[in-house]
Design an enzyme around this catalytic site. Sequence first.
Site, PDB file in Angstrom:
ATOM      1  CG  HIS A  96      -1.982   1.005   1.183  1.00  0.00           C
ATOM      2  ND1 HIS A  96      -1.750   2.339   1.453  1.00  0.00           N
ATOM      3  CD2 HIS A  96      -3.291   0.903   0.854  1.00  0.00           C
ATOM      4  CE1 HIS A  96      -2.886   3.003   1.294  1.00  0.00           C
ATOM      5  NE2 HIS A  96      -3.834   2.153   0.919  1.00  0.00           N
ATOM      6  CD  GLU A 168      -5.387   1.897  -2.923  1.00  0.00           C
ATOM      7  OE1 GLU A 168      -6.585   1.911  -2.629  1.00  0.00           O
ATOM      8  OE2 GLU A 168      -4.483   1.984  -2.086  1.00  0.00           O
TER       9      GLU A 168
HETATM   10  P1  13P Z   1      -9.554   6.312   0.262  1.00  0.00           P
HETATM   11  O1  13P Z   1     -10.701   5.553  -0.324  1.00  0.00           O
HETATM   12  O2  13P Z   1      -9.857   6.889   1.619  1.00  0.00           O
HETATM   13  O3  13P Z   1      -8.976   7.308  -0.681  1.00  0.00           O
HETATM   14  O4  13P Z   1      -8.395   5.235   0.523  1.00  0.00           O
HETATM   15  C1  13P Z   1      -8.052   4.404  -0.515  1.00  0.00           C
HETATM   16  C2  13P Z   1      -7.074   3.433  -0.001  1.00  0.00           C
HETATM   17  O5  13P Z   1      -5.961   3.774   0.331  1.00  0.00           O
HETATM   18  C3  13P Z   1      -7.527   2.047   0.133  1.00  0.00           C
HETATM   19  O6  13P Z   1      -6.464   1.195   0.351  1.00  0.00           O
END
Ligand code: 13P
Length: 266
Positions: A96, A168
């Site tokens: 992450h 992400e």
């Molecule tokens: P948000 O949906 O709060 O932007 O976070 C995304 C995330 O990091 C999920 O792992």
Amino acid sequence: MVRDKKLIVGNWKMNLDTNEASLYLHKLAGMVKMRRDVEVVLAPTLLALQSLSLQIDRRQFKLAVQNLYWRDAGAYTGEVSATQLRGVVDYAIVGHSERRHIFGETDKDVRNKIQAALRNNIRPILCVGETASERADNETNDVLHDQLAAGLANITSDELTHITVAYEPVWALSNGKDFASHPTPLPEDAASVAAFIRRQIDHMFGKNAASDIRVLYGGSANSHNASGFLGAEGIDGLLVGGASLNAQEFSEIIEKAHKGSAVAKK
Ligand code: 13P
């Protein structure tokens, strides 16, 4: 085929204590219908995993750990291994951006963690994504290429079938509260990144692997933008942070995943 199901993952990050997590799960369980075409995974605090694993109906929800250490056992104070998590969780979020950027996790750590998860029967969700400055410098594809090449090195095609990739973009992540108003990519931009990810997988593992792998979108996903991302070509689900902490909001996202796939099948 695994891509027939949408995958919705709620990453609670460092929120909700054990009691709050249990109450939240109880509430969510009453709101979410079991759907054959949607798989829902919850990633609570590490502390709550054991108790939630007893509380949870695994036909309705599965559990993920937000991080793990790659050695199986030994003198590693403060760490938790995939071996210890085996049987408690089905999935592990690996790499992450908060782990990479706040805790200095390297691509080599990510690779080791993916392998540790796989050898302990835990399915890794590999997170990749560019920062705002990398995006401004047009480096998105280079960053994704490097993160995928490093994270998936030494993986066999068979092992790859257990891996999900989550795109992400770091600049799109909310602070946990502003998920309804935070900037995100357009669904078509997420779709072109998903296509790029599949091309990389094709180069590394071949065409079948590229079309079979699940690719999620994450970054300020919410009940309003969920359908757009879920309907984008090549996106198989969502990794949800802030919005997953609100039971109403999260259950709406799950329902949209079901509705979207019901429409797609018509
Ligand atoms: P948000 O949906 O709060 O932007 O976070 C995304 C995330 O990091 C999920 O792992």
